[in-house]
Design a protein around this motif. Sequence first.
Motif, PDB file in Angstrom:
ATOM      1  N   ALA A 270      -1.989  12.281   2.969  1.00 57.63           N
ATOM      2  CA  ALA A 270      -2.460  12.983   4.074  1.00 57.63           C
ATOM      3  C   ALA A 270      -3.590  13.905   3.513  1.00 57.63           C
ATOM      4  CB  ALA A 270      -1.361  14.346   4.732  1.00 57.63           C
ATOM      5  N   ILE A 271      -3.643  14.213   2.589  1.00 56.70           N
ATOM      6  CA  ILE A 271      -4.923  15.142   1.850  1.00 56.70           C
ATOM      7  C   ILE A 271      -6.018  14.085   1.662  1.00 56.70           C
ATOM      8  CG2 ILE A 271      -5.655  16.572  -0.070  1.00 56.70           C
ATOM      9  CD1 ILE A 271      -2.836  17.827  -0.060  1.00 56.70           C
ATOM     10  N   GLU A 272      -5.687  13.034   1.016  1.00 55.27           N
ATOM     11  CA  GLU A 272      -6.797  11.718   0.572  1.00 55.27           C
ATOM     12  C   GLU A 272      -7.404  11.481   2.084  1.00 55.27           C
ATOM     13  OE1 GLU A 272      -5.001  10.200  -3.486  1.00 55.27           O
ATOM     14  OE2 GLU A 272      -3.943   9.554  -1.699  1.00 55.27           O
ATOM     15  N   LYS A 273      -6.283  11.211   2.899  1.00 61.69           N
ATOM     16  CA  LYS A 273      -7.264  11.065   4.261  1.00 61.69           C
ATOM     17  C   LYS A 273      -8.115  11.964   4.880  1.00 61.69           C
ATOM     18  CE  LYS A 273      -3.355   7.520   5.507  1.00 61.69           C
ATOM     19  NZ  LYS A 273      -2.372   7.370   6.417  1.00 61.69           N
ATOM     20  N   PHE A 274      -7.662  13.136   4.730  1.00 66.73           N
ATOM     21  CA  PHE A 274      -8.486  14.111   5.015  1.00 66.73           C
ATOM     22  C   PHE A 274      -9.776  14.366   4.488  1.00 66.73           C
ATOM     23  CE2 PHE A 274      -9.937  18.464   5.318  1.00 66.73           C
ATOM     24  CZ  PHE A 274      -9.971  18.976   6.488  1.00 66.73           C
TER      25      PHE A 274
ATOM     26  N   GLY B 256       2.288  10.851  -3.844  1.00 64.18           N
ATOM     27  CA  GLY B 256       2.923  11.961  -2.953  1.00 64.18           C
ATOM     28  C   GLY B 256       2.229  13.046  -3.036  1.00 64.18           C
ATOM     29  N   ILE B 257       2.350  14.126  -2.272  1.00 65.66           N
ATOM     30  CA  ILE B 257       1.330  15.277  -2.059  1.00 65.66           C
ATOM     31  C   ILE B 257       1.603  16.144  -3.154  1.00 65.66           C
ATOM     32  CG2 ILE B 257       0.864  17.190  -0.923  1.00 65.66           C
ATOM     33  CD1 ILE B 257       0.840  15.699   1.610  1.00 65.66           C
ATOM     34  N   LEU B 258       3.019  16.257  -3.635  1.00 64.62           N
ATOM     35  CA  LEU B 258       3.143  17.349  -4.759  1.00 64.62           C
ATOM     36  C   LEU B 258       2.604  16.831  -6.152  1.00 64.62           C
ATOM     37  CD1 LEU B 258       4.630  19.870  -5.837  1.00 64.62           C
ATOM     38  CD2 LEU B 258       6.728  18.417  -6.343  1.00 64.62           C
TER      39      LEU B 258
ATOM     40  N   TRP C  16       0.162  14.740  -6.436  1.00 63.90           N
ATOM     41  CA  TRP C  16      -1.295  14.591  -6.200  1.00 63.90           C
ATOM     42  C   TRP C  16      -1.737  15.932  -6.622  1.00 63.90           C
ATOM     43  CZ3 TRP C  16      -4.687  17.635  -3.376  1.00 63.90           C
ATOM     44  CH2 TRP C  16      -5.912  16.970  -3.202  1.00 63.90           C
ATOM     45  N   PHE C  17      -1.207  17.110  -6.465  1.00 63.26           N
ATOM     46  CA  PHE C  17      -1.518  18.545  -6.392  1.00 63.26           C
ATOM     47  C   PHE C  17      -1.596  18.598  -8.136  1.00 63.26           C
ATOM     48  CE2 PHE C  17      -0.829  19.928  -2.148  1.00 63.26           C
ATOM     49  CZ  PHE C  17      -1.963  20.641  -1.927  1.00 63.26           C
ATOM     50  N   LEU C  18      -0.710  18.073  -8.377  1.00 62.47           N
ATOM     51  CA  LEU C  18      -0.419  18.303 -10.133  1.00 62.47           C
ATOM     52  C   LEU C  18      -1.695  17.420 -10.877  1.00 62.47           C
ATOM     53  CD1 LEU C  18       3.150  17.792 -10.616  1.00 62.47           C
ATOM     54  CD2 LEU C  18       1.818  19.897 -10.714  1.00 62.47           C
ATOM     55  N   THR C  19      -2.459  16.330 -10.132  1.00 62.21           N
ATOM     56  CA  THR C  19      -3.304  15.575 -10.880  1.00 62.21           C
ATOM     57  C   THR C  19      -4.907  16.110 -10.696  1.00 62.21           C
ATOM     58  OG1 THR C  19      -3.603  14.178  -8.854  1.00 62.21           O
ATOM     59  CG2 THR C  19      -2.034  13.540 -10.528  1.00 62.21           C
ATOM     60  N   VAL C  20      -4.895  17.152  -9.652  1.00 63.69           N
ATOM     61  CA  VAL C  20      -6.271  17.712  -9.452  1.00 63.69           C
ATOM     62  C   VAL C  20      -6.617  18.707 -10.465  1.00 63.69           C
ATOM     63  CG1 VAL C  20      -7.474  19.189  -7.684  1.00 63.69           C
ATOM     64  CG2 VAL C  20      -5.732  17.460  -6.975  1.00 63.69           C
ATOM     65  N   PRO C  21      -7.831  18.463 -11.167  1.00 66.92           N
ATOM     66  CA  PRO C  21      -8.368  19.403 -12.120  1.00 66.92           C
ATOM     67  C   PRO C  21      -8.596  20.916 -11.611  1.00 66.92           C
ATOM     68  CG  PRO C  21      -9.997  17.459 -12.151  1.00 66.92           C
ATOM     69  CD  PRO C  21      -8.684  17.412 -10.952  1.00 66.92           C
ATOM     70  N   PRO C  22      -8.202  21.887 -12.002  1.00 63.58           N
ATOM     71  CA  PRO C  22      -8.021  23.172 -11.599  1.00 63.58           C
ATOM     72  C   PRO C  22      -9.331  23.691 -11.139  1.00 63.58           C
ATOM     73  CG  PRO C  22      -6.871  23.220 -13.647  1.00 63.58           C
ATOM     74  CD  PRO C  22      -7.403  21.728 -13.458  1.00 63.58           C
ATOM     75  N   LEU C  23     -10.672  23.388 -11.670  1.00 65.45           N
ATOM     76  CA  LEU C  23     -11.845  23.627 -11.236  1.00 65.45           C
ATOM     77  C   LEU C  23     -12.228  23.232  -9.624  1.00 65.45           C
ATOM     78  CD1 LEU C  23     -13.985  23.720 -14.418  1.00 65.45           C
ATOM     79  CD2 LEU C  23     -13.142  25.666 -13.252  1.00 65.45           C
TER      80      LEU C  23
ATOM     81  N   HIS D 257       0.916  -1.283   0.152  1.00 73.78           N
ATOM     82  CA  HIS D 257       0.082  -0.023   0.138  1.00 73.78           C
ATOM     83  C   HIS D 257       1.055   1.328  -0.117  1.00 73.78           C
ATOM     84  CE1 HIS D 257      -3.905  -1.800   1.663  1.00 73.78           C
ATOM     85  NE2 HIS D 257      -3.721  -2.375   0.716  1.00 73.78           N
ATOM     86  N   GLN D 258       1.824   1.377   0.729  1.00 74.87           N
ATOM     87  CA  GLN D 258       2.803   2.548   0.764  1.00 74.87           C
ATOM     88  C   GLN D 258       3.435   2.678  -0.390  1.00 74.87           C
ATOM     89  OE1 GLN D 258       5.212   1.306   4.284  1.00 74.87           O
ATOM     90  NE2 GLN D 258       4.039   2.340   5.649  1.00 74.87           N
ATOM     91  N   ARG D 259       3.620   1.620  -1.071  1.00 74.91           N
ATOM     92  CA  ARG D 259       4.309   1.764  -2.613  1.00 74.91           C
ATOM     93  C   ARG D 259       3.211   2.572  -3.711  1.00 74.91           C
ATOM     94  NH1 ARG D 259       6.705  -3.302  -1.061  1.00 74.91           N
ATOM     95  NH2 ARG D 259       5.112  -4.269  -2.508  1.00 74.91           N
ATOM     96  N   LEU D 260       2.128   2.174  -3.413  1.00 69.55           N
ATOM     97  CA  LEU D 260       1.183   2.816  -4.206  1.00 69.55           C
ATOM     98  C   LEU D 260       0.763   4.070  -3.750  1.00 69.55           C
ATOM     99  CD1 LEU D 260      -1.205  -0.345  -4.364  1.00 69.55           C
ATOM    100  CD2 LEU D 260       0.084   0.488  -6.091  1.00 69.55           C
TER     101      LEU D 260
END
Length: 203
Positions: A122-126, A55-57, A59-66, A49-52
């Motif tokens: 951390a953000i996904e857990k939140f 990373g937060i940075l 993750w931010f790049l994958t988020v649609p701007p809207l 799971h940890q390998r999957l």
Amino acid sequence: MNERIRHILNQISTLEDELRTALFEQEAKMRYRIEGKRVKFERAIKEAHQRLKLGILRWFLTVPPLNYLTAPIIYGMIIPLVFLDMTVTIYQLTCFPIYKIPKVRRSQFIIFDHQHLSYLNAIEKFHCLYCSYANGLMAYAREIIARTEQYFCPIKHASKLLHSHSRYAQFLDYGDATDFQTKLNQFRTELANERKKNKNTDS
């Protein structure tokens, strides 16, 4: 309640038991166990799971701007959610003892366990904690309202409901006026008996 409806409800109860068994088997398949309020995976599964985990940075790049624009709206909903939580809790704490209605256990509906998943950052857990709270709160409030409806007005609607609460199937048919007051008192007695049973279980 006619015999056909009673038979269907018994079938539903049987299917719910089968579902619980299937979920238990699924737990074993996913190789985790529940210890108190913690969920523990086998070491090999946790490492995988940890390998999957993203990373937060990245993750931010994958988020649609809207999505960033809607974030204040989504998280602004915490204010009415907390207000609902407080008001329905105060309502049942003050009124249910008077009506002899068993209190709804908040912990059975609002469950936080996604924070134990290593493949979430951390953000996904939140996000998961927020959704768990909101959905659990709605279920908690619905059960409080369902018990209130059983006490005051256990009558089905004329129109078919797409989704009804767990007690609705037991309610009186729309337009069934025969011995209504007697049947209403029976529903209230059932709630009082349920309350006594819960007290005996807790003690």
